[in-house]
Scaffold this active site. Sequence first.
Site, PDB file in Angstrom:
ATOM      1  N   LYS A 296      -4.932   3.362 -12.022  1.00 12.15           N
ATOM      2  CA  LYS A 296      -3.632   3.456 -12.696  1.00 12.15           C
ATOM      3  C   LYS A 296      -3.760   3.581 -14.208  1.00 12.15           C
ATOM      4  CE  LYS A 296      -0.804   0.527  -9.794  1.00 12.15           C
ATOM      5  NZ  LYS A 296      -0.151  -0.783  -9.798  1.00 12.15           N
TER       6      LYS A 296
ATOM      7  N   SER B 100      -4.735  11.853 -47.859  1.00 13.66           N
ATOM      8  CA  SER B 100      -5.925  11.006 -47.841  1.00 13.66           C
ATOM      9  C   SER B 100      -5.633   9.770 -48.677  1.00 13.66           C
ATOM     10  CB  SER B 100      -7.106  11.784 -48.434  1.00 13.66           C
ATOM     11  OG  SER B 100      -8.064  10.884 -48.946  1.00 13.66           O
TER      12      SER B 100
ATOM     13  N   GLN C 268      -6.636   0.432  -7.418  1.00 11.15           N
ATOM     14  CA  GLN C 268      -5.752  -0.115  -8.453  1.00 11.15           C
ATOM     15  C   GLN C 268      -6.226   0.277  -9.853  1.00 11.15           C
ATOM     16  OE1 GLN C 268      -4.233  -4.248  -8.192  1.00 11.15           O
ATOM     17  NE2 GLN C 268      -5.477  -4.632 -10.002  1.00 11.15           N
TER      18      GLN C 268
ATOM     19  N   ASN D 217       0.819  -1.224   0.000  1.00 10.86           N
ATOM     20  CA  ASN D 217       0.000   0.000   0.000  1.00 10.86           C
ATOM     21  C   ASN D 217       0.850   1.270   0.000  1.00 10.86           C
ATOM     22  OD1 ASN D 217      -1.946  -1.920   0.224  1.00 10.86           O
ATOM     23  ND2 ASN D 217      -2.773  -1.260   2.195  1.00 10.86           N
TER      24      ASN D 217
ATOM     25  N   HIS E 261     -17.710  35.121 -31.217  1.00  8.97           N
ATOM     26  CA  HIS E 261     -18.757  34.256 -31.803  1.00  8.97           C
ATOM     27  C   HIS E 261     -18.363  33.750 -33.189  1.00  8.97           C
ATOM     28  CE1 HIS E 261     -21.537  36.122 -28.780  1.00  8.97           C
ATOM     29  NE2 HIS E 261     -20.811  37.195 -29.062  1.00  8.97           N
TER      30      HIS E 261
ATOM     31  N   TYR F 102      -7.036   1.608   2.834  1.00  7.98           N
ATOM     32  CA  TYR F 102      -6.755   1.089   1.484  1.00  7.98           C
ATOM     33  C   TYR F 102      -7.898   0.231   0.973  1.00  7.98           C
ATOM     34  CZ  TYR F 102      -4.901  -1.541  -2.384  1.00  7.98           C
ATOM     35  OH  TYR F 102      -4.745  -2.094  -3.633  1.00  7.98           O
TER      36      TYR F 102
HETATM   37  N1  ARG Z   1      -1.681  -3.312  -7.264  1.00  8.64           N
HETATM   38  C1  ARG Z   1      -2.103  -2.827  -6.004  1.00  8.64           C
HETATM   39  C2  ARG Z   1      -2.677  -1.408  -6.146  1.00  8.64           C
HETATM   40  O1  ARG Z   1      -2.453  -0.800  -7.129  1.00  8.64           O
HETATM   41  C3  ARG Z   1      -0.962  -2.802  -5.075  1.00  8.64           C
HETATM   42  C4  ARG Z   1      -1.357  -2.734  -3.663  1.00  8.64           C
HETATM   43  C5  ARG Z   1      -1.950  -4.016  -3.242  1.00  8.64           C
HETATM   44  N2  ARG Z   1      -2.321  -3.956  -1.879  1.00  8.64           N
HETATM   45  C6  ARG Z   1      -3.209  -4.795  -1.341  1.00  8.64           C
HETATM   46  N3  ARG Z   1      -3.479  -4.624  -0.093  1.00  8.64           N
HETATM   47  N4  ARG Z   1      -3.825  -5.703  -2.032  1.00  8.64           N
HETATM   48  O2  ARG Z   1      -3.343  -0.925  -5.285  1.00  8.64           O
END
Ligand code: ARG
Length: 431
Positions: free
Chosen positions: A327, A280, A324, A112, A158, A319
């Site tokens: 990302k 084109s 996740q 985490n 405009h 957490y």
């Molecule tokens: N891939 C996980 C994320 O992006 C990493 C952390 C995982 N932690 C957990 N407690 N499962 O959050």
Amino acid sequence: MSKLLWQKQGVAVDADIQAFLAADDVILDREFIAYDIRASRAHAEGLQRIGILTQEELDGIARELDALADDLARGVFVLDERWEDMHSAIEDRLTERLGDAGKKIHTGRSRNDQVLVATRLWLKDQLDEVTSSCTAVARIALTRAGVERDVPMPGYTHLQRAVVSSAGMWWAGWAEAFIDNAQRARVTRDWLDANPLGTAAGYGVNLPLDREHTTTALGFARMQVSPPYAQLSRGKFELAALETLGSAMLDLRRIAWDLSLFTSAEFGFVALPAQYTTGSSIMPNKRNPDVIELMRAAYASVAAAKVEIEQLMSLPSGYHRDLQFGKGGLVHGFLRGLGALRLLPALLAALEWKQERMRSAIEPSMYATDLAVDLARQGLPFRDAYCEAAKPERWAEGDPATSLAARVSPGGTGDDHLHVLEARLAQITAN
Ligand code: ARG
């Protein structure tokens, strides 16, 4: 997949469930693993400082982390589905090469805080890139604002012809916008420049971790003190970074819009160098401004990432694995956004005005506002002056240079205050 870090005896691992949990995480982690390696090194140094690792163990870990970073850079090591995530891959490699020393690296940390610190370092670098691209854009815009101060251009509201303007005024607008964008990126980078490493799963650990050391070693300005807040900042900081990128992208989108109009035959104000256009597949006559269009479209990826992360953050404290999924959007948004921003300075430096076309788009009606203000200055109440200047018989071919020179309030073409923008830009680039 190699053995999971958290695997315990007697608990079966279902491949489909595991695939769902891992999703594309390990692929996205390719973006972050270099930072995870750096943070792992700082963490190991911290562990040695409090006696958890011997100097010899630390030396081995440092050596293997360097070797891993090197293998990654050379493409000898590829992060893939053999591991659940980058954290597992790093620990696995250290354990494989070093045995017990590798098994000790995770003392006092959690994935985490590991993912937090890697993302944080990545965000700082991304924001530095936003700053440098924005200052490069501002630099070119400001230079061209000075050089093309007197190049007449129609000013629109405009999308209708409104008043006389100049290429310099068009440039100065983008210069100030990108100075603001650069400054905002700098401020956001400083705002999130705090080290979450050492907060573990979000509640600290029963060890005197040397968080001061990891903070300095990783180049953070300060420590993120509260472990629960470190967790609360996941997503919140990503969102701030995307918003900052987004403000530059909003301006980029509008530049792209202007240029897509200006390069059309209908306007014909701008000639793009050939490398910024495509052909084109069917129409032999076409040169299309695809680069500009994709620059405009890049905003969508940034906006989508913001929405996705914001939606994911509807969570209680602590957490949660939901995070996740933030990302993918983050990486994609920055990839698209920075990809577009990086190309902008050279594009702006290369574009050429078709001055004759711009000049001939300035018609007599566009001096009506000047006339109304002139009459008002001579004492006629403005509303009466306005009615007088609205009469088409009062409109005559004017001189753009005179109109531009008379715009003397600060920021106008007669007193454009570019030195103020110069000073702001110099301050950003000096720091
Ligand atoms: N891939 C996980 C994320 O992006 C990493 C952390 C995982 N932690 C957990 N407690 N499962 O959050």
